[in-house]
Design a protein around this motif. Structure first.
Motif, PDB file in Angstrom:
ATOM      1  N   GLY A 167       0.711  -1.224  -0.043  1.00  0.00           N
ATOM      2  CA  GLY A 167       0.033  -0.056   0.218  1.00  0.00           C
ATOM      3  C   GLY A 167       0.846   1.040   0.110  1.00  0.00           C
ATOM      4  O   GLY A 167       0.529   2.325   0.622  1.00  0.00           O
ATOM      5  N   ASN A 168       1.986   1.336  -0.563  1.00  0.00           N
ATOM      6  CA  ASN A 168       2.792   2.314  -0.584  1.00  0.00           C
ATOM      7  C   ASN A 168       2.579   3.189  -2.060  1.00  0.00           C
ATOM      8  O   ASN A 168       2.295   2.795  -2.872  1.00  0.00           O
ATOM      9  CB  ASN A 168       4.331   1.818  -0.553  1.00  0.00           C
ATOM     10  CG  ASN A 168       4.658   1.160   0.480  1.00  0.00           C
ATOM     11  OD1 ASN A 168       4.370   1.787   1.701  1.00  0.00           O
ATOM     12  ND2 ASN A 168       4.891  -0.124   0.555  1.00  0.00           N
ATOM     13  N   THR A 169       2.927   4.375  -1.940  1.00  0.00           N
ATOM     14  CA  THR A 169       3.479   5.297  -3.077  1.00  0.00           C
ATOM     15  C   THR A 169       4.850   5.603  -3.190  1.00  0.00           C
ATOM     16  O   THR A 169       5.548   6.328  -2.200  1.00  0.00           O
ATOM     17  CB  THR A 169       2.531   6.767  -2.930  1.00  0.00           C
ATOM     18  OG1 THR A 169       1.303   6.304  -3.084  1.00  0.00           O
ATOM     19  CG2 THR A 169       2.926   7.331  -4.247  1.00  0.00           C
ATOM     20  N   LEU A 170       5.500   5.278  -4.461  1.00  0.00           N
ATOM     21  CA  LEU A 170       6.761   5.343  -4.570  1.00  0.00           C
ATOM     22  C   LEU A 170       7.163   6.461  -6.041  1.00  0.00           C
ATOM     23  O   LEU A 170       6.522   5.861  -6.977  1.00  0.00           O
ATOM     24  CB  LEU A 170       7.702   4.171  -4.884  1.00  0.00           C
ATOM     25  CG  LEU A 170       7.737   3.135  -3.733  1.00  0.00           C
ATOM     26  CD1 LEU A 170       8.449   1.943  -4.107  1.00  0.00           C
ATOM     27  CD2 LEU A 170       8.083   3.527  -2.408  1.00  0.00           C
ATOM     28  N   TYR A 171       7.439   7.654  -5.583  1.00  0.00           N
ATOM     29  CA  TYR A 171       7.518   8.549  -6.994  1.00  0.00           C
ATOM     30  C   TYR A 171       8.958   8.998  -7.171  1.00  0.00           C
ATOM     31  O   TYR A 171       9.612   9.661  -6.284  1.00  0.00           O
ATOM     32  CB  TYR A 171       6.730   9.767  -6.352  1.00  0.00           C
ATOM     33  CG  TYR A 171       6.579  10.776  -7.549  1.00  0.00           C
ATOM     34  CD1 TYR A 171       6.061  10.674  -8.553  1.00  0.00           C
ATOM     35  CD2 TYR A 171       7.186  12.010  -7.263  1.00  0.00           C
ATOM     36  CE1 TYR A 171       5.929  11.501  -9.770  1.00  0.00           C
ATOM     37  CE2 TYR A 171       7.196  13.061  -8.019  1.00  0.00           C
ATOM     38  CZ  TYR A 171       6.477  12.957  -9.436  1.00  0.00           C
ATOM     39  OH  TYR A 171       6.472  13.697 -10.396  1.00  0.00           O
ATOM     40  N   GLN A 172       9.270   8.620  -8.239  1.00  0.00           N
ATOM     41  CA  GLN A 172      10.683   9.145  -9.020  1.00  0.00           C
ATOM     42  C   GLN A 172      11.890   8.447  -7.970  1.00  0.00           C
ATOM     43  O   GLN A 172      12.676   9.186  -7.652  1.00  0.00           O
ATOM     44  CB  GLN A 172      10.875  10.661  -8.860  1.00  0.00           C
ATOM     45  CG  GLN A 172       9.897  11.115 -10.140  1.00  0.00           C
ATOM     46  CD  GLN A 172      10.712  12.686 -10.508  1.00  0.00           C
ATOM     47  OE1 GLN A 172      10.799  12.691 -11.634  1.00  0.00           O
ATOM     48  NE2 GLN A 172      10.891  13.468  -9.764  1.00  0.00           N
ATOM     49  N   ILE A 173      11.518   7.146  -7.638  1.00  0.00           N
ATOM     50  CA  ILE A 173      12.474   6.286  -6.936  1.00  0.00           C
ATOM     51  C   ILE A 173      13.264   5.410  -7.607  1.00  0.00           C
ATOM     52  O   ILE A 173      12.849   4.793  -8.579  1.00  0.00           O
ATOM     53  CB  ILE A 173      11.788   5.761  -5.848  1.00  0.00           C
ATOM     54  CG1 ILE A 173      10.970   6.502  -4.821  1.00  0.00           C
ATOM     55  CG2 ILE A 173      12.743   4.695  -5.022  1.00  0.00           C
ATOM     56  CD1 ILE A 173      11.812   7.490  -4.250  1.00  0.00           C
TER      57      ILE A 173
END
Length: 232
Positions: free
Chosen positions: A209-215
């Protein structure tokens, strides 16, 4: 070792010889968490820490030392990527990692043993390095549990987010946002250089349930030496 006492009767002081201590406290906003925690770990043999943080901003002027048994740091909420009004904010004012594993208990295979680190309901800002690193010279760490829960982490560097010379047996990131602005984070999500299979261990990496943005932009997310991993 530090030398203490009258020079005529000078003796070596070793914190490992002290009674092992626990710290459970609510820490007021405005506190430098490194200044609050590190002397306790270095000089008073504190091995278990459980801190509750208020709403407001805390600073970290140097890496927070994680003792061998347990560290729980829990805030009141992280807000979202735009809202901070009711958040517990940790402002990282150093180019070094947020946490460094600081263990004294030798493990039979040459790795150090660290049990648990949990960070929950906080907002981490200005992180230029890793969330956690086992920076113990040439010796890596067998870490049993690493939890990041209900938190927001803002990256401004390209180091691995979780960086181990050893390995985490269980890395669990849930209901959290990890993001980078500008050109994006161009490092690994997890680096694990130790061979857990040498001692019959598996690695579990669970993201829920995570949000990973520009990783890990333009990168393979993980660099794991161990082939005996249960999930990723």
């Amino acid at each position: 070792q530090k030398q203490t006492g009258d020079p005529r009767w000078r003796v070596a002081f070793n914190p490992d010889q002290m009674e092992q201590l626990n710290v459970t406290e609510t820490v007021a906003a405005g506190t430098d968490l490194a200044e609050f925690i590190n002397p306790k770990v270095k000089y008073y043999n504190v091995i278990r820490i459980r801190l509750t943080l208020d709403q407001g901003t805390y600073t970290v002027s140097e890496p927070i030392l994680v003792p061998s048994a347990m560290t729980f740091i829990s805030g009141q909420g992280a807000g979202d990527t735009n809202g901070k009004s009711e958040a517990t904010i940790i402002n990282v004012a150093t180019n070094e990692p947020l946490f460094v594993l600081y263990c004294r208990d030798s493990y039979s295979n040459g790795y150090m043993k660290q049990n648990r680190l949990s960070l929950s309901k906080v907002r981490v800002e200005g992180l230029k390095n890793s969330i956690v690193k086992d920076d113990l010279g040439t010796m890596g760490t067998d870490m049993t549990y690493m939890y990041l829960t209900n938190s927001v982490v803002e990256l401004s560097g390209n180091n691995p987010i979780f960086d181990f010379k050893g390995w985490p047996e269980n890395l669990n990131v849930s209901e959290s946002t990890i993001y980078s602005l500008g050109d994006g984070h161009q490092g690994k999500f997890l680096v694990s250089r130790g061979l857990a299979s040498e001692v019959g261990k598996k690695q579990n990496v669970i993201l829920t349930g995570n949000t990973l943005y520009q990783i890990s932009k333009g990168q393979q997310m993980n660099e794991i030496a161990n082939k005996n991993k249960a999930s990723l």
